[in-house]
Design a protein around this motif. Structure first.
Motif: not given
Ligand code: GDP
Length: 304
Positions: A244-258
């Motif tokens: 996804f960082t290759k596909a677009t400029d990601v500015t923030a992350l959410a990491i779920t299901k920890l």
């Protein structure tokens, strides 16, 4: 606290192995460090970040000559805290407040099932509760029920959802959502997108197209691209972050299901490797279980 509970398995995995590794040993030596390396990798911290942590502890051992195994917990805690300190995690709602941008456009990306809808719901209700006018764009037109799920959710909270139904062009949904937001002077637009990783060129084109049409109204938009990752998938989450960082400029992350996984180390590894701030972590199915990521609380909870 749900954070403590959510990180229980990761903590257990980390410390039961660590205490086994140092049993009968008073000194941190190469053998202990090898064990620690394996433990970190098996907690999905990732090879690159694990090697970094081990190197730093090795330097410490070389410098101090004798490092007691009883200090290892505390040393590890310091190293992890230091790595995470580089993560500029500011709540998206705070970034919006400071920005003066209206409408503030947030594009949410990620593969199906990672918790995108839950994350959008959480964000939307945060903004809504703070008195902002929010519009949602049901741009995941590919997955069965994604549009309905978002609509239902919007109805419940009282937020308009722009949708064109299933199998329609996500970019046209995004276009309409931003158009309406401008016309109705909304504060925030949150756009859902479809996550089909099996066709990378498609994914890239689709996200680029959404951006292009949004930029017809607002040249600076989207103001945030939030990538949602499922932490319980461990190394897959790393791969998705890469794609996804290759596909677009990601500015923030959410990491779920920890919760329910011992792979919580992904938060440390992904934050270190991609240099993109983790803004949310999910530690349960309820909306309040998606929490604004707080580095200090995370480390405290892991080492409690
Ligand atoms: P989407 O397909 O990416 O939109 O994912 P959804 O938001 O629909 O979430 C997929 C499933 O994962 C749902 O059953 C959610 O309740 C669940 N889920 C989302 N976040 C979490 C989390 O942090 N922990 C747990 N245990 N379940 C979660």
């Amino acid at each position: 606290e749900s954070l403590d509970k959510g990180l229980e398995k990761t903590k257990e995995g980390l410390f039961s192995k660590l205490s086994r590794a140092i049993v009968g040993k008073s000194k941190v030596d190469d053998e202990v460090l090898d064990e620690l390396e394996e433990i970190l990798i098996s907690s999905d911290v990732g090879v690159e970040t694990t090697v970094k942590i081990i190197r730093r502890i090795e330097e410490r051992v070389a410098r101090d000559k004798f490092v007691s195994t009883s200090e290892l917990d505390e040393i590890l805690r310091e190293e992890i805290a230091e790595l995470l300190a580089q993560n500029k995690s500011e709540d998206i709602t705070d970034a919006f407040k400071k920005s003066d941008i209206k409408p503030y456009v947030i594009m949410v990306v990620g593969v199906n099932g990672v918790g995108k809808t839950t994350t959008i719901g959480k964000l939307a209700s945060q903004f809504h509760k703070a008195g902002n006018k929010v519009i949602l764009g049901a741009g995941d037109t590919f997955r069965a029920a994604a549009v309905d799920q978002l609509k239902l959710w919007g109805q419940r909270v009282g937020i308009p959802v722009i949708d064109h139904g299933m199998n329609t062009d996500p970019a046209s949904v995004a276009f309409d959502a931003v158009k309406q937001a401008v016309e109705q002077q909304a504060d925030v637009v949150i756009i859902d997108t479809a996550g089909r990783l099996h066709n990378k060129v498609n994914l890239m084109n689709e996200l680029a197209k959404i951006k292009r049409v949004v930029q017809k109204f607002l040249p600076e938009a989207p103001h945030e691209v939030l990538l949602v990752l499922d932490g319980s998938t461990g190394q897959n989450a790393f791969i998705q972050a890469q794609e996804f960082t290759k596909a677009t400029d990601v500015t923030a992350l959410a990491i779920t299901k920890l919760d329910g996984t011992a792979k919580g180390g992904v938060v440390i590894g992904i934050s270190d490797q991609f240099k993109i701030p983790v803004k949310y972590i999910g530690v349960g199915e309820k909306i309040e279980d998606l929490q604004v990521f707080n580095k200090k609380e995370f480390v405290n909870s892991l080492f409690k």
